[in-house]
Design an enzyme around this catalytic site. Structure first.
Site, PDB file in Angstrom:
ATOM      1  CB  CYS A   1      -0.933   0.010   1.210  1.00  0.00           C
ATOM      2  SG  CYS A   1      -2.051   1.439   1.182  1.00  0.00           S
TER       3      CYS A   1
ATOM      4  CB  CYS B   1      -0.589   2.629   4.169  1.00  0.00           C
ATOM      5  SG  CYS B   1      -2.399   2.525   4.227  1.00  0.00           S
TER       6      CYS B   1
END
Length: 177
Positions: free
Chosen positions: A131, A134
């Protein structure tokens, strides 16, 4: 079981991974809590039993019970957040980014360890889960609070090697069973 026992499970073709496990276990860029929390969060994020058991046994010799729980919590919450936020990042319809997530994330407010250690572990798990949104968010928090790029890199190195060891052990188990 320990990191050395985990290394013994790796076949000869994975010698580089074994050597990297050894060198990272002796890494000094991170303090012991940061390092073993990264190992533990990474192992739990992947979930391959022999790796989780080996890392957990080694980490338990260094980490407090609270830090052990926090590392597992980092793997748990990032397992959810990485899927959700990666999806938002990849979707062309940006309308979804304007909607509230409506997902419980209380552990982020009080993880049971320093916020920076938890952010470091969350960065490692986010790398494993792929991700980018993130990773950028957690790395940004780390940098705002003076965490050196070499420390972030060490967490990413740990995540990558734990991931590689886990995939090798899982594929070898598939061949054996």
């Amino acid at each position: 079981m320990s990191i050395d026992a985990l290394r013994d499970l790796l076949p000869a073709y994975a010698k580089d991974i074994s050597l990297n496990l050894s060198s990272l276990a002796n890494e000094t860029v991170l303090n012991d809590q940061q390092k073993w929390g990264c190992f533990l969060a990474s192992a739990h994020a992947i979930g391959i039993a022999p790796v989780v058991k080996a890392v957990e046994a080694q980490a338990a010799t260094v980490l407090t019970p609270e830090a052990m729980t926090a590392a597992k919590a980092a793997a748990a919450i990032m397992g959810m957040n990485n899927i959700y936020y990666r999806s938002l990042h990849l979707m062309k319809n940006q309308e979804y980014t304007t909607l509230p997530a409506r997902l419980r994330m209380n552990v982020l407010a009080n993880p049971g360890v320093t916020k920076m250690d938890f952010e470091l572990w969350s960065t490692a798990v986010s790398a494993i889960n792929g991700c980018g949104a993130c990773m950028d968010a957690h790395e940004g928090e780390l940098r705002k609070h003076g965490v050196a790029n070499t420390q972030v890199q060490a967490a990413l190195r740990i995540a990558s090697v734990v991931h590689a060891a886990s995939r090798i052990i899982a594929s070898e188990a598939a061949l054996a069973g």
